[in-house]
Design a protein around this motif. Structure first.
Motif, mmCIF file in Angstrom:
data_model
loop_
_atom_site.group_PDB
_atom_site.id
_atom_site.type_symbol
_atom_site.label_atom_id
_atom_site.label_comp_id
_atom_site.label_asym_id
_atom_site.label_seq_id
_atom_site.Cartn_x
_atom_site.Cartn_y
_atom_site.Cartn_z
ATOM 1 N N ASP A 231 -4.557 -40.418 -16.385
ATOM 2 C CA ASP A 231 -5.047 -39.942 -17.673
ATOM 3 C C ASP A 231 -6.025 -39.000 -17.670
ATOM 4 O O ASP A 231 -7.138 -39.103 -17.039
ATOM 5 N N VAL A 232 -6.039 -37.911 -18.522
ATOM 6 C CA VAL A 232 -7.149 -37.283 -19.059
ATOM 7 C C VAL A 232 -7.449 -38.010 -20.593
ATOM 8 O O VAL A 232 -6.412 -37.929 -21.249
ATOM 9 N N LYS A 233 -8.434 -38.709 -20.751
ATOM 10 C CA LYS A 233 -8.706 -39.520 -21.796
ATOM 11 C C LYS A 233 -8.102 -40.763 -21.672
ATOM 12 O O LYS A 233 -8.130 -41.303 -20.402
ATOM 13 N N THR A 234 -7.328 -41.415 -22.365
ATOM 14 C CA THR A 234 -6.534 -42.828 -22.045
ATOM 15 C C THR A 234 -5.290 -42.745 -22.666
ATOM 16 O O THR A 234 -4.860 -42.202 -23.698
ATOM 17 N N MET B 280 -9.143 -33.277 -29.009
ATOM 18 C CA MET B 280 -8.331 -33.610 -27.780
ATOM 19 C C MET B 280 -7.689 -35.001 -28.128
ATOM 20 O O MET B 280 -8.382 -35.813 -28.202
ATOM 21 N N LEU B 281 -6.297 -34.897 -27.923
ATOM 22 C CA LEU B 281 -5.626 -36.119 -28.495
ATOM 23 C C LEU B 281 -5.334 -36.902 -26.817
ATOM 24 O O LEU B 281 -5.501 -38.168 -26.894
ATOM 25 N N ARG B 282 -4.741 -36.197 -25.700
ATOM 26 C CA ARG B 282 -4.575 -36.964 -24.539
ATOM 27 C C ARG B 282 -3.957 -35.873 -23.742
ATOM 28 O O ARG B 282 -3.850 -34.748 -23.883
ATOM 29 N N GLY B 283 -4.190 -36.361 -22.349
ATOM 30 C CA GLY B 283 -3.710 -35.355 -21.411
ATOM 31 C C GLY B 283 -3.237 -36.083 -20.062
ATOM 32 O O GLY B 283 -3.348 -37.310 -20.232
ATOM 33 N N LEU B 284 -3.183 -35.307 -18.970
ATOM 34 C CA LEU B 284 -2.864 -35.927 -17.747
ATOM 35 C C LEU B 284 -3.145 -35.074 -16.338
ATOM 36 O O LEU B 284 -3.142 -33.606 -16.479
ATOM 37 N N PHE B 285 -3.404 -35.650 -15.331
ATOM 38 C CA PHE B 285 -3.723 -34.890 -14.246
ATOM 39 C C PHE B 285 -2.562 -35.128 -13.335
ATOM 40 O O PHE B 285 -2.421 -36.380 -12.891
ATOM 41 N N GLY C 169 1.819 -28.586 -1.796
ATOM 42 C CA GLY C 169 0.858 -27.427 -1.441
ATOM 43 C C GLY C 169 -0.423 -27.336 -2.161
ATOM 44 O O GLY C 169 -0.922 -26.309 -2.301
ATOM 45 N N HIS C 170 -0.934 -28.750 -2.352
ATOM 46 C CA HIS C 170 -2.118 -28.868 -2.988
ATOM 47 C C HIS C 170 -2.609 -28.065 -4.273
ATOM 48 O O HIS C 170 -3.462 -27.254 -4.647
ATOM 49 N N GLU C 171 -1.306 -28.021 -5.078
ATOM 50 C CA GLU C 171 -1.125 -27.626 -6.541
ATOM 51 C C GLU C 171 -1.620 -28.830 -7.400
ATOM 52 O O GLU C 171 -0.898 -29.668 -7.373
ATOM 53 N N PHE C 172 -2.450 -28.586 -8.435
ATOM 54 C CA PHE C 172 -2.625 -29.773 -9.468
ATOM 55 C C PHE C 172 -2.669 -29.101 -10.858
ATOM 56 O O PHE C 172 -2.754 -27.940 -11.153
ATOM 57 N N LEU C 173 -1.822 -29.907 -11.616
ATOM 58 C CA LEU C 173 -1.441 -29.782 -13.137
ATOM 59 C C LEU C 173 -2.641 -30.423 -13.908
ATOM 60 O O LEU C 173 -2.667 -31.484 -13.815
ATOM 61 N N ILE C 174 -3.267 -29.919 -14.876
ATOM 62 C CA ILE C 174 -4.035 -30.414 -15.888
ATOM 63 C C ILE C 174 -3.384 -29.723 -17.228
ATOM 64 O O ILE C 174 -3.392 -28.887 -17.691
ATOM 65 N N LEU C 175 -3.080 -30.975 -18.030
ATOM 66 C CA LEU C 175 -2.078 -30.860 -19.373
ATOM 67 C C LEU C 175 -2.871 -31.736 -20.262
ATOM 68 O O LEU C 175 -3.308 -32.629 -20.290
ATOM 69 N N SER C 176 -3.318 -30.885 -21.336
ATOM 70 C CA SER C 176 -3.784 -31.622 -22.603
ATOM 71 C C SER C 176 -3.303 -31.118 -23.759
ATOM 72 O O SER C 176 -2.851 -30.071 -23.794
ATOM 73 N N MET C 177 -3.167 -32.204 -24.600
ATOM 74 C CA MET C 177 -2.769 -31.854 -25.932
ATOM 75 C C MET C 177 -3.771 -32.073 -27.039
ATOM 76 O O MET C 177 -4.805 -32.916 -26.828
ATOM 77 N N TRP C 178 -3.738 -31.171 -27.948
ATOM 78 C CA TRP C 178 -4.882 -30.689 -28.958
ATOM 79 C C TRP C 178 -4.291 -30.731 -30.596
ATOM 80 O O TRP C 178 -3.062 -30.318 -30.896
#
Length: 201
Positions: A91-94, A139-144, A149-158
């Motif tokens: 999680d980004v945040k909880t 910032m409400l919540r998010g995920l990593f 191929g060493h690609e990462f997604l960072i998604l955050s909801m506002w």
């Protein structure tokens, strides 16, 4: 949890939006957790959709059975579709939940990381970026998530664009120095998405 991110350029907006509502049919699918999306703030006509599944096997089963039937109504309304899959890491945040009803905006970042720096990048995400984003009002919540191929997604909801704007200008440069982000990242793309409530499943 599996995260699917689809980005496409819409050529028939009304037809696309009509078809987008048909995805309500996902609700009966085993392993389906939620879907939402909207329009890019930066690129006119570009749509983003995010869907969430309990596991890869549930997703694969859906793709083999029901996907084409649900997708048929949007045929010809878009071009240049790109879909990427990511495994949820943390999680980004909880307490991340794939819920879109209380958010106005999604920030999505796609980072391709140098192979030898992937572990450092992940650690900095947890130790530097996460606490900073979690402490940002609005910032409400998010995920990593991690893809091939060493690609990462960072998604955050506002909650709103204004609150996201405050976070960006105040913090980003200082945090990037502390996390040595430039040394980790080979390529970075992203977007800001205005959510459309009628696309939420």
């Amino acid at each position: 949890m599996l995260v699917k991110w689809i980005r496409c350029t819409v050529v028939d907006r009304r037809g696309f939006e009509r078809g987008q509502r048909k995805w309500a049919g996902l609700l009966g699918e085993p392993g389906f957790r939620g879907q939402g999306g909207g329009w890019s703030r930066r690129r006119p006509g570009v749509a983003h959709v995010f869907s969430f599944w309990e596991s890869r096997s549930f997703y694969d089963s859906f793709m083999a059975r029901s996907h084409d039937r649900l997708a048929a109504s949007q045929s010809g309304t878009f071009k240049d579709a790109r879909a990427k899959l990511f495994e949820y890491r943390f999680d980004v945040k909880t307490g991340f939940e794939p819920r879109f009803t209380d958010a106005d905006l999604v920030r999505v970042a796609l980072c391709r990381v140098h192979e030898e720096r992937a572990e450092h990048f992940t650690l900095m995400q947890e130790k530097v970026w996460n606490p900073a984003m979690a402490g940002s009002p609005g910032m409400l919540r998010g995920l990593f998530g991690e893809g091939p191929g060493h690609e990462f997604l960072i998604l955050s909801m506002w909650h709103s664009a204004a609150e996201h704007g405050k976070y960006r200008t105040e913090r980003v440069e200082r945090l990037a120095l502390r996390a040595q982000t430039e040394a980790d990242i080979a390529a970075l793309t992203g977007d800001i998405v205005d959510l459309e409530s009628t696309w939420t499943v």
